[in-house]
Design a protein around this motif. Structure first.
Motif, PDB file in Angstrom:
ATOM      1  N   ASN A 151       0.786  -1.232   0.000  1.00 28.07           N
ATOM      2  CA  ASN A 151       0.000   0.000   0.000  1.00 28.07           C
ATOM      3  C   ASN A 151       0.817   1.281   0.000  1.00 28.07           C
ATOM      4  O   ASN A 151       0.236   2.370  -0.027  1.00 28.07           O
ATOM      5  CB  ASN A 151      -0.936   0.020   1.215  1.00 28.07           C
ATOM      6  N   PHE A 152       2.141   1.206   0.042  1.00 26.32           N
ATOM      7  CA  PHE A 152       2.917   2.451   0.088  1.00 26.32           C
ATOM      8  C   PHE A 152       4.301   2.210  -0.500  1.00 26.32           C
ATOM      9  O   PHE A 152       4.816   1.080  -0.526  1.00 26.32           O
ATOM     10  CB  PHE A 152       3.046   2.998   1.515  1.00 26.32           C
ATOM     11  N   THR A 153       4.910   3.307  -0.978  1.00 20.76           N
ATOM     12  CA  THR A 153       6.271   3.216  -1.497  1.00 20.76           C
ATOM     13  C   THR A 153       7.251   3.067  -0.330  1.00 20.76           C
ATOM     14  O   THR A 153       7.003   3.532   0.780  1.00 20.76           O
ATOM     15  CB  THR A 153       6.625   4.485  -2.293  1.00 20.76           C
ATOM     16  N   GLY A 154       8.343   2.408  -0.601  1.00 22.57           N
ATOM     17  CA  GLY A 154       9.327   2.140   0.431  1.00 22.57           C
ATOM     18  C   GLY A 154       9.156   0.790   1.093  1.00 22.57           C
ATOM     19  O   GLY A 154      10.021   0.356   1.856  1.00 22.57           O
ATOM     20  N   GLY A 230      13.106  -6.398  -3.400  1.00 18.39           N
ATOM     21  CA  GLY A 230      13.582  -5.019  -3.389  1.00 18.39           C
ATOM     22  C   GLY A 230      12.640  -4.101  -2.654  1.00 18.39           C
ATOM     23  O   GLY A 230      11.822  -4.522  -1.827  1.00 18.39           O
ATOM     24  N   ILE A 231      12.748  -2.821  -2.971  1.00 24.21           N
ATOM     25  CA  ILE A 231      11.967  -1.772  -2.330  1.00 24.21           C
ATOM     26  C   ILE A 231      11.040  -1.166  -3.372  1.00 24.21           C
ATOM     27  O   ILE A 231      11.430  -0.897  -4.510  1.00 24.21           O
ATOM     28  CB  ILE A 231      12.875  -0.681  -1.750  1.00 24.21           C
ATOM     29  N   VAL A 232       9.778  -0.978  -2.977  1.00 24.30           N
ATOM     30  CA  VAL A 232       8.815  -0.333  -3.871  1.00 24.30           C
ATOM     31  C   VAL A 232       9.173   1.145  -3.970  1.00 24.30           C
ATOM     32  O   VAL A 232       9.152   1.878  -2.975  1.00 24.30           O
ATOM     33  CB  VAL A 232       7.380  -0.505  -3.347  1.00 24.30           C
ATOM     34  N   VAL A 233       9.524   1.578  -5.164  1.00 23.62           N
ATOM     35  CA  VAL A 233       9.900   2.976  -5.363  1.00 23.62           C
ATOM     36  C   VAL A 233       8.806   3.759  -6.073  1.00 23.62           C
ATOM     37  O   VAL A 233       8.892   4.997  -6.136  1.00 23.62           O
ATOM     38  CB  VAL A 233      11.214   3.062  -6.165  1.00 23.62           C
ATOM     39  N   ALA A 234       7.789   3.063  -6.578  1.00 21.38           N
ATOM     40  CA  ALA A 234       6.666   3.760  -7.220  1.00 21.38           C
ATOM     41  C   ALA A 234       5.425   2.891  -7.122  1.00 21.38           C
ATOM     42  O   ALA A 234       5.467   1.692  -7.410  1.00 21.38           O
ATOM     43  CB  ALA A 234       6.989   4.075  -8.681  1.00 21.38           C
ATOM     44  N   LYS A 235       4.324   3.482  -6.696  1.00 18.13           N
ATOM     45  CA  LYS A 235       3.033   2.791  -6.582  1.00 18.13           C
ATOM     46  C   LYS A 235       2.061   3.515  -7.505  1.00 18.13           C
ATOM     47  O   LYS A 235       1.785   4.696  -7.344  1.00 18.13           O
ATOM     48  CB  LYS A 235       2.546   2.846  -5.126  1.00 18.13           C
ATOM     49  N   ASN A 236       1.531   2.767  -8.482  1.00 18.73           N
ATOM     50  CA  ASN A 236       0.750   3.394  -9.549  1.00 18.73           C
ATOM     51  C   ASN A 236      -0.750   3.144  -9.462  1.00 18.73           C
ATOM     52  O   ASN A 236      -1.506   3.703 -10.256  1.00 18.73           O
ATOM     53  CB  ASN A 236       1.258   2.903 -10.909  1.00 18.73           C
ATOM     54  N   VAL A 237      -1.217   2.278  -8.543  1.00 20.66           N
ATOM     55  CA  VAL A 237      -2.640   1.939  -8.486  1.00 20.66           C
ATOM     56  C   VAL A 237      -3.111   1.962  -7.043  1.00 20.66           C
ATOM     57  O   VAL A 237      -2.308   1.948  -6.099  1.00 20.66           O
ATOM     58  CB  VAL A 237      -2.905   0.544  -9.093  1.00 20.66           C
ATOM     59  N   SER A 238      -4.423   1.977  -6.902  1.00 16.95           N
ATOM     60  CA  SER A 238      -5.057   1.873  -5.589  1.00 16.95           C
ATOM     61  C   SER A 238      -6.115   0.776  -5.650  1.00 16.95           C
ATOM     62  O   SER A 238      -6.560   0.361  -6.740  1.00 16.95           O
ATOM     63  CB  SER A 238      -5.710   3.207  -5.194  1.00 16.95           C
ATOM     64  N   GLN A 239      -6.521   0.306  -4.503  1.00 22.62           N
ATOM     65  CA  GLN A 239      -7.534  -0.751  -4.464  1.00 22.62           C
ATOM     66  C   GLN A 239      -8.831  -0.261  -5.082  1.00 22.62           C
ATOM     67  O   GLN A 239      -9.297   0.836  -4.805  1.00 22.62           O
ATOM     68  CB  GLN A 239      -7.760  -1.184  -3.006  1.00 22.62           C
TER      69      GLN A 239
END
Length: 511
Positions: A151-154, A230-239
């Protein structure tokens, strides 16, 4: 009173004898006091004659005795003693200063030496993810995101972790087609293989496909699993979002190796090589030094900053280096590829246009003597510069009071940062009649219009026009005639009445 009476008086006899003795002694031995005074007077005159006095604001003023500047009324200053130039060992173009003048100016010199200089290059930049280790997590089937588990970047992810669940009617229809094809598997095996391959392309595993065939149950829900760590560096969608096949849900970066991206100025680029070692620090970890190798130098400069990107790869043990951390690096680059080179302090160099000049102390003289020398400079090494040509090892250059030496050279009309060649001009004064500022502007403008005149300054109080001109191009008479033609009388020529009458009323000086 007769003679006998005079000599009978004892006091009078003693006075006469004393006077006679003084006269006789003067005749015999002369007058040493008078001779000494004359000798001292002649010596003082010789010393005064050898001294040149000038104005620090108006160097064209030259006098043989102290006094006030006729232009600004400042005290005149001693320029140099002519006798000091008698030393034949000193170049006639050199600047000669008295010991007192050199001490007051705090002139310091440094011997020129050869060495192996090391240029220290400072680089500044940020930590960034290794672009080769950044992956995109996509949806292999179109539908609606039913659940979003990241749900979040990082946030950290690992391979096989479920990151989202998608509701897809197309998936349900494909599973139903698989069940129908399974019923005809004995007679039409190709149809069954096609139905299975369709699900495989949507990233369903063989176990999931076998489970559908065995259970005979279909489901419109499909789990999306991470294929990298790895680490999420970009989140492009939501539920709840609808996505198509191939839509990017997340960008995941593997930070086991990172890039330190520095900006290098174009002047430093020749000293940076691919494969060179770089040590750098980050503000978040004081006292800790990281090392890496230069793996890439941007071939194109940034148009706005005039810098090129320099990439340094570093293994990120423990994940201590995080993207966007500020980093500063120091690179030690040796400049002596062909042996030792000459360096001089930056305080010794004067720049004027394309020229770089220094003042070299002359040898063979008991008094300070300095001569201008043009040099060709190379790279800057801290507070010093590499000298490519113009100086030899063992020479002494002025490193303190350089501007004072140059100013003195200008006052004497010698070569300086302002004059490529010694001044050959002449200074004279003309008496010019006038009254107001309009007269001043007219007189000076007319004088400067004469070819060869370099400066003209008229004093309305003394009526003196100070001129500097080249004798080879003009003379006092030509300048005086031009001023008279403009309507102003001089001590050499008188203006025509018709020209004078045409002057404004405030300029009528013949009253």
């Amino acid at each position: 009173m007769n003679t006998k009476t005079i000599f009978k008086n004892s006091c009078l006899r003693m006075g006469v004898a004393l006077a006679a003795g003084l006269i006789l002694g003067r005749l015999i031995i002369g007058t040493p006091d008078a001779d000494d005074r004359q000798t001292a007077h002649n010596r003082d005159q010789a010393e005064d004659a050898s001294q040149v006095w000038t104005c620090s604001m108006h160097p064209q003023i030259r006098q043989d005795k102290p006094g006030k500047c006729p232009l600004c009324a400042m005290d005149l200053i001693p320029l140099k003693k002519a006798s000091s130039a008698a030393d034949g060992a000193v170049d006639p173009d050199a600047l000669l200063l008295s010991d007192e003048a050199a001490a007051l100016a705090d002139i310091q010199t440094t011997l020129v030496r050869k060495g192996n200089p090391v240029k220290e290059i400072r680089l500044y930049g940020t930590i960034r993810p290794d672009e080769r280790l950044v992956r995109s997590q996509v949806s292999h089937i179109g539908g609606r995101i039913e659940r979003l588990l990241v749900n979040f970047t990082g946030e950290s992810v690992r391979p096989g972790q479920v990151i989202a669940s998608i509701y897809s009617p197309d998936l349900q229809n494909a599973q139903q087609e698989l069940l129908e094809a399974a019923k005809l598997g004995d007679t039409q095996p190709a149809l069954l293989n096609a139905a299975r391959e369709k699900l495989r392309r949507w990233k369903l595993s063989d176990e999931q496909i076998s489970l559908v065939e065995q259970s005979g149950e279909v489901s419109p829900l499909m789990d999306i699993t991470a294929n990298v760590s790895g680490i999420v560096v970009a989140k492009n969608v939501s539920q709840g979002d609808y996505v198509g096949q191939g839509s990017v849900l997340f960008s995941v970066a593997d930070l086991s190796s990172v890039w330190a991206m520095f900006d290098a100025y174009e002047a430093d680029l020749p000293y940076l090589k691919i494969g060179g070692d770089v040590a750098y620090t980050v503000q978040a970890l004081p006292g800790k030094t990281f090392t890496g190798r230069i793996t890439f130098i941007d071939p194109v400069l940034n148009r706005a900053t005039r810098t090129a990107g320099v990439r340094v790869e570093t293994v990120n043990t423990g994940g201590r280096l995080k993207p966007e951390m500020y980093a500063s690096a120091t690179v030690q680059a040796s400049l002596s590829q062909r042996g030792d080179v000459i360096t001089i302090p930056g305080t010794a160099v004067l720049w004027t246009g394309k020229r770089s000049i220094v003042y070299v102390k002359q040898t063979g003289s008991d008094i300070p003597a300095f001569k201008l020398r043009e040099v060709e400079l190379g790279a800057a090494v801290g507070d010093s510069y590499v000298v490519l040509s113009g100086l030899e090892e063992g020479e002494a250059v002025v490193t303190g009071g350089t501007f004072t030496v140059d100013a003195s050279a200008q006052l004497e009309g010698k070569r300086s940062m302002m004059n490529r060649e010694p001044s050959q001009g002449k200074h004279v004064m003309l008496t010019v009649q006038g009254l107001c500022e309009m007269c001043k502007e007219r007189i000076e403008k007319t004088a400067k219009s004469v070819n060869g005149v370099s400066s003209a300054l008229w004093d309305s109080k003394t009526l003196q026009l100070h001129l500097d001109f080249a004798p080879a191009e003009t003379n006092e008479d030509e300048i005086s005639k031009a001023i008279a033609k403009a309507g102003h009388d001089t001590d050499r020529h008188k203006a025509d009445d018709s020209v004078y009458d045409a002057l404004p009323e405030c300029c009528k000086y013949r009253r």
